[in-house]
Design an enzyme around this catalytic site. Structure first.
Site, PDB file in Angstrom:
ATOM      1  N   ALA A 172       0.851  -1.190   0.000  1.00  0.00           N
ATOM      2  CA  ALA A 172       0.000   0.000   0.000  1.00  0.00           C
ATOM      3  C   ALA A 172       0.883   1.236   0.000  1.00  0.00           C
ATOM      4  CB  ALA A 172      -0.879  -0.008   1.236  1.00  0.00           C
ATOM      5  N   GLY A 181       0.522  -5.295   0.479  1.00  0.00           N
ATOM      6  CA  GLY A 181      -0.549  -5.358  -0.520  1.00  0.00           C
ATOM      7  C   GLY A 181      -0.045  -5.861  -1.865  1.00  0.00           C
ATOM      8  N   GLU A 225      -0.153  -9.499  -1.551  1.00  0.00           N
ATOM      9  CA  GLU A 225      -1.573  -9.879  -1.551  1.00  0.00           C
ATOM     10  C   GLU A 225      -2.161  -9.794  -2.950  1.00  0.00           C
ATOM     11  OE1 GLU A 225      -2.346  -7.032   1.645  1.00  0.00           O
ATOM     12  OE2 GLU A 225      -3.252  -8.676   2.790  1.00  0.00           O
ATOM     13  N   GLU A 233       3.636  -5.776   7.123  1.00  0.00           N
ATOM     14  CA  GLU A 233       2.706  -4.890   7.833  1.00  0.00           C
ATOM     15  C   GLU A 233       3.012  -4.826   9.315  1.00  0.00           C
ATOM     16  OE1 GLU A 233       1.861  -7.168   5.606  1.00  0.00           O
ATOM     17  OE2 GLU A 233       0.340  -6.401   4.239  1.00  0.00           O
TER      18      GLU A 233
END
Ligand code: DAK
Length: 256
Positions: free
Chosen positions: A64, A107, A110, A130
């Protein structure tokens, strides 16, 4: 025209390249929105039979966008448009292949795990960092990583934030192949073209059945498989496939 993606057609395969080189393809709301919209366009276009998703040589995506995240508080998270974009990406019904070079973190990892097939350059790094930021994966990382690599390695990666290299990812089953980085996209396109030449309805139902295996008990999965198999028996492409075999010629599938 998307700002954060480069989109190229390779016959029946659409190649989508994440393009925020200044931030190692960190995932902003804009990028996720453009990606969700582009995948929807590919889903709606019968000419597109498979998609390859890639980033740059240095990074598939470094997670992110942390500058954007810094501006969002809890209230902002509750109606975060990124949630809807992620949901839309999750529902993509056609074969999606990730060609991963360099960093696939947070992310980014992911997103790569949303793909049906992952092909990685031998320099790829997969990680869920994270925990270093005081948070945890929020776009499927805990669920998809554990299913892909098993409990112990998933726990180690998510709880320690340690990344793994391509070879380890291959051994653990997170990726299906590794290649020299300069060949990752080419190899992913090759696999995608091969899939794109198959009967689209069969490919779609086979993908759905395989994904079910992760979600439901064996009896339900087998029931779904039986229904899907029976459904395909009534398609023109099934007749064409068998006729082409008998005629000793390549099949021409029309998606009917
Ligand atoms: N965000 C913004 N900018 C980033 C970035 C990121 N994630 N990663 C790298 N950059 C920028 C750097 O700031 C730098 O910009 P300049 O300083 O040049 O302006 C440029 O990209 C190059 O990065 P580095 O100079 O750091 O490059 P290095 O080779 O030294 O290091 C690195 C590469 C990937 C190891 C390092 O950049 C790094 O650790 N990046 C951060 C990795 C990370 O922690 N990612 C975020 C994890 S959190 C959600 C769902 C999911 C998520 C959020 C919400 N919802 C459903 C709402 C996901 C969360 C995450 O992914």
């Amino acid at each position: 025209m998307p700002h954060t993606l480069v989109v190229q057609a390779h016959q029946a395969v659409c190649l989508i390249t994440l393009h925020r080189p200044q931030a190692l393809n960190a995932l902003t709301t804009e990028l996720l929105g453009e990606l969700a919209a582009e995948l929807q366009r590919c889903a709606d276009d019968p000419q597109v039979r498979a998609v390859v998703l890639t980033g740059s040589r240095k990074a598939f995506a470094a997670g992110a966008d942390l500058n954007e995240m810094a501006e969002r508080d809890l209230v902002g998270m509750l109606d975060d448009p990124r949630q809807a974009h992620w949901q839309q990406i999750t529902r993509f019904p056609k074969p999606l292949i990730a060609a991963v070079n360099g960093y696939a973190l947070g992310g980014g990892c992911e997103l790569a795990m949303h793909a049906d097939i992952l092909i990685a350059g031998d320099d790829a790094q997969f990680g869920q960092p994270e925990i270093n930021l005081g948070i945890m994966p929020g776009a499927g990382g805990t669920q998809r990583l554990l299913r892909a690599v098993g409990k112990s390695l998933a726990m180690q990666m998510v709880l320690s934030g340690e990344a793994i290299g391509a070879r380890r990812a291959l051994d653990a089953g997170l990726v299906s192949e590794i290649t020299p980085p300069e060949l990752t996209v080419e190899r992913a396109l090759q696999v995608a073209q091969r899939i794109a030449a198959k009967a689209p309805l069969a490919v779609r139902l086979a993908k759905e059945a395989l994904l079910k295996a992760q979600d439901v008990d064996l009896a339900s999965g087998l029931r779904f498989e039986r229904h899907a198999f029976t459904l395909l028996a009534g398609t023109a492409d099934r007749n064409e496939g068998i006729r082409a075999f008998q005629d000793k010629r390549p099949a021409e599938f029309l998606g009917r």
